[in-house]
Scaffold this motif. Structure first.
Motif, PDB file in Angstrom:
ATOM      1  N   ILE A   4       0.860  -1.167   0.165  1.00  0.00           N
ATOM      2  CA  ILE A   4      -0.149  -0.061  -0.229  1.00  0.00           C
ATOM      3  C   ILE A   4       0.743   1.236   0.037  1.00  0.00           C
ATOM      4  CG2 ILE A   4      -1.566   1.420   1.313  1.00  0.00           C
ATOM      5  CD1 ILE A   4      -2.824  -1.375   2.508  1.00  0.00           C
ATOM      6  N   LEU A   5       1.623   1.482   0.929  1.00  0.00           N
ATOM      7  CA  LEU A   5       2.603   2.523   1.192  1.00  0.00           C
ATOM      8  C   LEU A   5       3.568   2.804  -0.259  1.00  0.00           C
ATOM      9  CD1 LEU A   5       3.360   2.229   4.702  1.00  0.00           C
ATOM     10  CD2 LEU A   5       2.030   4.172   3.934  1.00  0.00           C
ATOM     11  N   ASP A   6       4.026   1.717  -0.715  1.00  0.00           N
ATOM     12  CA  ASP A   6       5.077   1.820  -1.749  1.00  0.00           C
ATOM     13  C   ASP A   6       4.130   2.266  -3.000  1.00  0.00           C
ATOM     14  OD1 ASP A   6       7.035   1.113  -0.241  1.00  0.00           O
ATOM     15  OD2 ASP A   6       7.172  -0.979  -0.962  1.00  0.00           O
ATOM     16  N   TRP A   7       3.212   1.812  -3.282  1.00  0.00           N
ATOM     17  CA  TRP A   7       2.334   1.859  -4.375  1.00  0.00           C
ATOM     18  C   TRP A   7       1.655   3.251  -4.542  1.00  0.00           C
ATOM     19  CZ3 TRP A   7      -1.102  -3.187  -5.078  1.00  0.00           C
ATOM     20  CH2 TRP A   7      -0.267  -4.206  -5.380  1.00  0.00           C
ATOM     21  N   VAL A   8       1.396   3.750  -3.165  1.00  0.00           N
ATOM     22  CA  VAL A   8       0.690   5.092  -2.932  1.00  0.00           C
ATOM     23  C   VAL A   8       1.970   6.195  -3.278  1.00  0.00           C
ATOM     24  CG1 VAL A   8      -0.058   6.889  -1.302  1.00  0.00           C
ATOM     25  CG2 VAL A   8      -1.295   4.620  -1.628  1.00  0.00           C
ATOM     26  N   ILE A   9       3.137   5.965  -2.799  1.00  0.00           N
ATOM     27  CA  ILE A   9       4.307   6.699  -2.708  1.00  0.00           C
ATOM     28  C   ILE A   9       4.326   6.851  -4.376  1.00  0.00           C
ATOM     29  CG2 ILE A   9       6.657   7.111  -2.440  1.00  0.00           C
ATOM     30  CD1 ILE A   9       5.983   5.578   0.264  1.00  0.00           C
ATOM     31  N   ASN A  10       4.699   5.929  -4.950  1.00  0.00           N
ATOM     32  CA  ASN A  10       5.049   5.912  -6.220  1.00  0.00           C
ATOM     33  C   ASN A  10       3.941   6.297  -7.372  1.00  0.00           C
ATOM     34  OD1 ASN A  10       7.533   4.472  -5.940  1.00  0.00           O
ATOM     35  ND2 ASN A  10       6.835   2.451  -6.290  1.00  0.00           N
ATOM     36  N   LYS A  11       2.658   6.562  -6.850  1.00  0.00           N
ATOM     37  CA  LYS A  11       1.704   7.388  -7.664  1.00  0.00           C
ATOM     38  C   LYS A  11       1.695   9.033  -7.368  1.00  0.00           C
ATOM     39  CE  LYS A  11      -1.537   3.519  -7.691  1.00  0.00           C
ATOM     40  NZ  LYS A  11      -2.230   3.290  -8.866  1.00  0.00           N
ATOM     41  N   GLY A  12       2.628   9.239  -6.419  1.00  0.00           N
ATOM     42  CA  GLY A  12       2.775  10.712  -6.307  1.00  0.00           C
ATOM     43  C   GLY A  12       1.810  11.471  -5.312  1.00  0.00           C
ATOM     44  N   ASP A  13       1.864  12.776  -5.346  1.00  0.00           N
ATOM     45  CA  ASP A  13       1.232  13.743  -4.442  1.00  0.00           C
ATOM     46  C   ASP A  13      -0.102  13.426  -4.322  1.00  0.00           C
ATOM     47  OD1 ASP A  13       3.613  14.922  -3.959  1.00  0.00           O
ATOM     48  OD2 ASP A  13       3.297  16.573  -5.198  1.00  0.00           O
ATOM     49  N   GLU A  14      -0.895  13.186  -5.128  1.00  0.00           N
ATOM     50  CA  GLU A  14      -2.689  13.223  -5.090  1.00  0.00           C
ATOM     51  C   GLU A  14      -2.664  11.904  -4.520  1.00  0.00           C
ATOM     52  OE1 GLU A  14      -5.114  14.181  -8.295  1.00  0.00           O
ATOM     53  OE2 GLU A  14      -3.515  15.415  -9.109  1.00  0.00           O
ATOM     54  N   ALA A  15      -1.981  10.712  -4.872  1.00  0.00           N
ATOM     55  CA  ALA A  15      -2.300   9.430  -3.932  1.00  0.00           C
ATOM     56  C   ALA A  15      -2.112   9.451  -2.601  1.00  0.00           C
ATOM     57  CB  ALA A  15      -1.677   8.304  -4.899  1.00  0.00           C
ATOM     58  N   SER A  16      -0.851  10.018  -2.470  1.00  0.00           N
ATOM     59  CA  SER A  16      -0.308  10.308  -0.985  1.00  0.00           C
ATOM     60  C   SER A  16      -1.098  11.162  -0.177  1.00  0.00           C
ATOM     61  CB  SER A  16       1.057  10.858  -1.155  1.00  0.00           C
ATOM     62  OG  SER A  16       1.952  10.038  -1.882  1.00  0.00           O
ATOM     63  N   TYR A  17      -1.775  12.342  -0.785  1.00  0.00           N
ATOM     64  CA  TYR A  17      -2.468  12.957   0.143  1.00  0.00           C
ATOM     65  C   TYR A  17      -3.943  12.303   0.458  1.00  0.00           C
ATOM     66  CZ  TYR A  17      -5.205  17.201   1.333  1.00  0.00           C
ATOM     67  OH  TYR A  17      -6.053  18.144   1.952  1.00  0.00           O
ATOM     68  N   GLU A  18      -4.336  11.522  -0.727  1.00  0.00           N
ATOM     69  CA  GLU A  18      -5.564  10.724  -0.445  1.00  0.00           C
ATOM     70  C   GLU A  18      -5.406   9.953   0.766  1.00  0.00           C
ATOM     71  OE1 GLU A  18      -8.806  11.157  -1.199  1.00  0.00           O
ATOM     72  OE2 GLU A  18      -8.201  12.636  -2.629  1.00  0.00           O
ATOM     73  N   LEU A  19      -4.221   8.895   0.771  1.00  0.00           N
ATOM     74  CA  LEU A  19      -4.002   8.064   1.838  1.00  0.00           C
ATOM     75  C   LEU A  19      -3.971   8.743   3.252  1.00  0.00           C
ATOM     76  CD1 LEU A  19      -3.288   5.192   3.156  1.00  0.00           C
ATOM     77  CD2 LEU A  19      -0.947   5.664   2.491  1.00  0.00           C
ATOM     78  N   LEU A  20      -3.043   9.782   3.296  1.00  0.00           N
ATOM     79  CA  LEU A  20      -3.146  10.685   4.389  1.00  0.00           C
ATOM     80  C   LEU A  20      -4.362  11.093   4.918  1.00  0.00           C
ATOM     81  CD1 LEU A  20       0.189  12.646   3.762  1.00  0.00           C
ATOM     82  CD2 LEU A  20      -0.413  10.953   5.622  1.00  0.00           C
ATOM     83  N   LYS A  21      -5.207  11.508   4.058  1.00  0.00           N
ATOM     84  CA  LYS A  21      -6.694  11.939   4.531  1.00  0.00           C
ATOM     85  C   LYS A  21      -7.409  10.994   4.954  1.00  0.00           C
ATOM     86  CE  LYS A  21      -8.184  13.921   0.820  1.00  0.00           C
ATOM     87  NZ  LYS A  21      -9.131  14.819  -0.308  1.00  0.00           N
ATOM     88  N   ILE A  22      -7.280   9.588   4.586  1.00  0.00           N
ATOM     89  CA  ILE A  22      -7.940   8.316   4.873  1.00  0.00           C
ATOM     90  C   ILE A  22      -7.376   8.005   6.245  1.00  0.00           C
ATOM     91  CG2 ILE A  22      -8.106   5.915   4.470  1.00  0.00           C
ATOM     92  CD1 ILE A  22      -8.242   6.642   1.266  1.00  0.00           C
ATOM     93  N   LEU A  23      -6.103   8.019   6.466  1.00  0.00           N
ATOM     94  CA  LEU A  23      -5.463   7.601   7.763  1.00  0.00           C
ATOM     95  C   LEU A  23      -5.990   8.886   8.736  1.00  0.00           C
ATOM     96  CD1 LEU A  23      -1.906   6.547   6.666  1.00  0.00           C
ATOM     97  CD2 LEU A  23      -3.821   5.037   7.485  1.00  0.00           C
TER      98      LEU A  23
END
Length: 102
Positions: free
Chosen positions: A53-72
């Motif tokens: 999850i973390l590796d894929w989200v990081i590789n997808k960039g800022d928008e994906a990372s921001y979505e994960l952080l909002k979810i968390l």
């Protein structure tokens, strides 16, 4: 944003809980597709799922990372061990986000 996740990856990968909820939220936000969700479900251990999850989200960039952080942030009491909930506070990733936007 990926820098923030990269810097906290070591703690997050061992402390993330309720991974099916995280995966479903990322799928609903179109961060993950059907293939990625199936691949995550096939992972044998929670550690491997969290790592992917973390590796894929990081590789997808800022928008994906921001979505994960909002979810968390939204579900942190159910997805993180109590010891890590405070360290995920909004200050760090919001400050990073502002830096990216400026």
């Amino acid at each position: 944003m990926p820098a923030y996740l990269s810097n906290t990856r070591r703690d997050l990968v061992t402390r993330m809980k309720n991974l099916p909820l995280i995966i479903e939220n990322l799928y609903q936000k179109k961060v993950f597709n059907d293939y990625e969700v199936d691949a995550l479900k096939a992972e044998k251990t929670e550690f491997d799922k969290a790592r992917c999850i973390l590796d894929w989200v990081i590789n997808k960039g800022d928008e994906a990372s921001y979505e994960l952080l909002k979810i968390l942030d939204h579900i942190r009491r159910r997805t993180l061990d109590p010891g890590n909930a405070a360290s995920l506070g909004r200050e760090g990733w919001q400050r990073d986000r502002l830096h990216v936007l400026l």
